[in-house]
Write an enzyme that holds these catalytic residues in place. Sequence first.
Site, PDB file in Angstrom:
ATOM      1  N   CYS A 188       0.836  -1.202   0.000  1.00 57.50           N
ATOM      2  CA  CYS A 188       0.000   0.000   0.000  1.00 57.50           C
ATOM      3  C   CYS A 188       0.867   1.247   0.000  1.00 57.50           C
ATOM      4  O   CYS A 188       0.375   2.340  -0.219  1.00 57.50           O
ATOM      5  CB  CYS A 188      -0.936   0.002   1.195  1.00 57.50           C
ATOM      6  SG  CYS A 188      -0.050   0.239   2.721  1.00 57.50           S
ATOM      7  N   GLU A 194      -6.676   1.563  -8.085  1.00 56.35           N
ATOM      8  CA  GLU A 194      -5.463   0.879  -7.621  1.00 56.35           C
ATOM      9  C   GLU A 194      -5.255  -0.396  -8.442  1.00 56.35           C
ATOM     10  O   GLU A 194      -6.191  -1.181  -8.608  1.00 56.35           O
ATOM     11  CB  GLU A 194      -5.650   0.530  -6.143  1.00 56.35           C
ATOM     12  CG  GLU A 194      -4.462  -0.136  -5.507  1.00 56.35           C
ATOM     13  CD  GLU A 194      -4.720  -0.502  -4.045  1.00 56.35           C
ATOM     14  OE1 GLU A 194      -5.819  -0.978  -3.713  1.00 56.35           O
ATOM     15  OE2 GLU A 194      -3.792  -0.323  -3.231  1.00 56.35           O
TER      16      GLU A 194
HETATM   17  P1  NAD Z   1      -9.053  -7.225   0.777  1.00 51.82           P
HETATM   18  O1  NAD Z   1      -9.845  -5.981   1.010  1.00 51.82           O
HETATM   19  O2  NAD Z   1      -9.462  -8.140  -0.308  1.00 51.82           O
HETATM   20  O3  NAD Z   1      -9.053  -8.131   2.116  1.00 51.82           O
HETATM   21  C1  NAD Z   1      -8.776  -7.589   3.378  1.00 51.82           C
HETATM   22  C2  NAD Z   1      -9.556  -8.374   4.424  1.00 51.82           C
HETATM   23  O4  NAD Z   1     -10.954  -8.218   4.186  1.00 51.82           O
HETATM   24  C3  NAD Z   1      -9.252  -9.874   4.386  1.00 51.82           C
HETATM   25  O5  NAD Z   1      -9.090 -10.339   5.714  1.00 51.82           O
HETATM   26  C4  NAD Z   1     -10.504 -10.460   3.742  1.00 51.82           C
HETATM   27  O6  NAD Z   1     -10.817 -11.737   4.229  1.00 51.82           O
HETATM   28  C5  NAD Z   1     -11.585  -9.483   4.106  1.00 51.82           C
HETATM   29  N1  NAD Z   1     -12.644  -9.411   3.080  1.00 51.82           N
HETATM   30  C6  NAD Z   1     -12.507  -9.636   1.741  1.00 51.82           C
HETATM   31  N2  NAD Z   1     -13.692  -9.471   1.125  1.00 51.82           N
HETATM   32  C7  NAD Z   1     -14.580  -9.118   2.077  1.00 51.82           C
HETATM   33  C8  NAD Z   1     -15.970  -8.780   2.041  1.00 51.82           C
HETATM   34  N3  NAD Z   1     -16.666  -8.760   0.903  1.00 51.82           N
HETATM   35  N4  NAD Z   1     -16.575  -8.467   3.197  1.00 51.82           N
HETATM   36  C9  NAD Z   1     -15.888  -8.454   4.358  1.00 51.82           C
HETATM   37  N5  NAD Z   1     -14.570  -8.761   4.441  1.00 51.82           N
HETATM   38  C10 NAD Z   1     -13.922  -9.075   3.323  1.00 51.82           C
HETATM   39  O7  NAD Z   1      -7.523  -6.757   0.623  1.00 51.82           O
HETATM   40  P2  NAD Z   1      -6.287  -7.621   0.136  1.00 51.82           P
HETATM   41  O8  NAD Z   1      -6.417  -7.872  -1.319  1.00 51.82           O
HETATM   42  O9  NAD Z   1      -6.058  -8.756   1.061  1.00 51.82           O
HETATM   43  O10 NAD Z   1      -5.101  -6.576   0.394  1.00 51.82           O
HETATM   44  C11 NAD Z   1      -4.726  -5.597  -0.529  1.00 51.82           C
HETATM   45  C12 NAD Z   1      -5.404  -4.272  -0.244  1.00 51.82           C
HETATM   46  O11 NAD Z   1      -5.081  -3.819   1.065  1.00 51.82           O
HETATM   47  C13 NAD Z   1      -4.928  -3.184  -1.182  1.00 51.82           C
HETATM   48  O12 NAD Z   1      -6.033  -2.387  -1.527  1.00 51.82           O
HETATM   49  C14 NAD Z   1      -3.942  -2.405  -0.341  1.00 51.82           C
HETATM   50  O13 NAD Z   1      -3.742  -1.069  -0.745  1.00 51.82           O
HETATM   51  C15 NAD Z   1      -4.595  -2.474   0.990  1.00 51.82           C
HETATM   52  N6  NAD Z   1      -3.652  -2.219   2.062  1.00 51.82           N
HETATM   53  C16 NAD Z   1      -3.781  -1.048   2.738  1.00 51.82           C
HETATM   54  C17 NAD Z   1      -2.886  -0.738   3.745  1.00 51.82           C
HETATM   55  C18 NAD Z   1      -3.003   0.548   4.513  1.00 51.82           C
HETATM   56  O14 NAD Z   1      -2.455   0.628   5.592  1.00 51.82           O
HETATM   57  N7  NAD Z   1      -3.699   1.547   4.003  1.00 51.82           N
HETATM   58  C19 NAD Z   1      -1.877  -1.650   4.081  1.00 51.82           C
HETATM   59  C20 NAD Z   1      -1.796  -2.849   3.371  1.00 51.82           C
HETATM   60  C21 NAD Z   1      -2.699  -3.125   2.364  1.00 51.82           C
END
Ligand code: NAD
Length: 498
Positions: free
Chosen positions: A280, A382
């Site tokens: 991120c 993104e």
């Molecule tokens: P994601 O949003 O797919 O998943 C994150 C969490 O949400 C997981 O534990 C997942 O099980 C859960 N999840 C997924 N779908 C869901 C739904 N429909 N309802 C409820 N929960 C759900 O993210 P990812 O692909 O694992 O990670 C990448 C993303 O995280 C990127 O967008 C990245 O920019 C972001 N990120 C942000 C930071 C920050 O600090 N701003 C840090 C790291 C990653």
Amino acid sequence: MRLIEHFIDGASAGGGQRKSDVFNPNTGEVQAQLILGTQSELDRAVAAAEAAQPAWAAANPQRRARVLMRFRELVESNMEELAALLASEHGKVIADAKGDFQRGLDVIEFSCGIPHAQKGEFTQGAGPGIDVYSMRQPIGIGAGITPFNFPAMIPMWMCGPAIATGNAFILKPSERDPSVPIRLAELFREAGLPDGVFQVVQGDKEMVDAILDHPGIGAVSFVGSSDIAHYVYERGVRAGKRMQAMGGAKNHGIVMPDADMEQVVNDLCGAAYGSAGERCMALPVVVPVGRKTADELRVRLIEAIKSLRVGVSTDPDAHFGPVVTAVHKARIESWIQKGADEGAELVVDGRGLTLQGHENGFFVGPTLFDHVTPAMESYREEIFGPVLQMVRAESFEEAISLPSQHQYGNGVAIFTRNGHAAREFAQRVNVGMVGINVPIPVPVAYHSFGGWKRSAFGDTNQHGMEGVRFWTKVKTVTQRWPDGGASGDSAFVIPTMG
Ligand code: NAD
């Protein structure tokens, strides 16, 4: 096939009928199955947390800190095994996997200072014979919901301050790389953490919703993509919880004409392509100011990209490894196609990369676009892959307006030798974390991490004193110890201290 389970009340635990595949991104093979939990596993974890938390909160803060110190030592001494495990599910190269743990351990180290950080405030003589003091008490039971891209660091951002301040903590990691959190739970146990204080429940949306609605959980910290962060934030707030939800990002690197171009190219390659762009705080957008800067940068970037090595995560010479899943690879490739269709110039195309002996691995090569414009969807959204987009700016003002007007506001960097321009930029840019000649400005553990706009929902950042504030609530005591009996007069107006 290996089965990855929950970790509840100090032991590995089953529960949940549904399962999902966990891949090895280097080979494309399914290497394990993850059990997807339900409300009933969460209820068991909350019950164990409720039983353990009061005694943990009552333990003096030095004792809590000592457990964290031992945990830190155990992670250090198991680093090789842990980094290999992380890399095998995530795909990042081993050195980067170690960095994932190290940045998490920085927060554990910060949390070891909790006797100092949790001190309250005291005013003697706020009124006649009256003292006022405040203390920070734990919320009780907190939960963390984490993304795939930092399976060690982000859980430690949350559990370090949460546990240190006397909470019990339940982690719901990403389904894509769920093994490291289980190892963290085992190491916490070995470090002497009482059962029920750190637990892991595995699952997907069903488990997330169960956490958000559970009346026993007082605070939830989420990190992931923005639409889900927003949903999680709103649902948690509606259920009366304290919430913080960090979202996605599209960080810009501004290159001023006076920048050290060699340094910029090195920094950009690391920040745009390191960890296959799945950070991120990656820099997927570069904004050179002026045509001469842009033309020179483009030539140098093309040269530098030729020397990048994409390899399996165990290859010590690889700059970056595969992306996390085949689905994510397809998504990145479709964004590359979209960028080309929208009229951006695809200068280096990373699609179609295969590695001999690892033909089914999820590899995407470094990709470079030039002449990207703010109107393009591939710029506004993104991509989260090894794709660098060049947006040419005519002036400093135009360059500062690009990240400021973007929907995301996580991080931004400026490369310049001009102190005044850097200072102006840092003051005015509408983004939460700023780097000046620093491509990935992730704050150190005793400062705090958090973006602006659609990169974060809620008021409190991760770790540092913001983390201590998030995981505690303030109680304020106003006390009077009269030397005689009660005065007998009733006060019907608001008491004043004058
Ligand atoms: P994601 O949003 O797919 O998943 C994150 C969490 O949400 C997981 O534990 C997942 O099980 C859960 N999840 C997924 N779908 C869901 C739904 N429909 N309802 C409820 N929960 C759900 O993210 P990812 O692909 O694992 O990670 C990448 C993303 O995280 C990127 O967008 C990245 O920019 C972001 N990120 C942000 C930071 C920050 O600090 N701003 C840090 C790291 C990653």
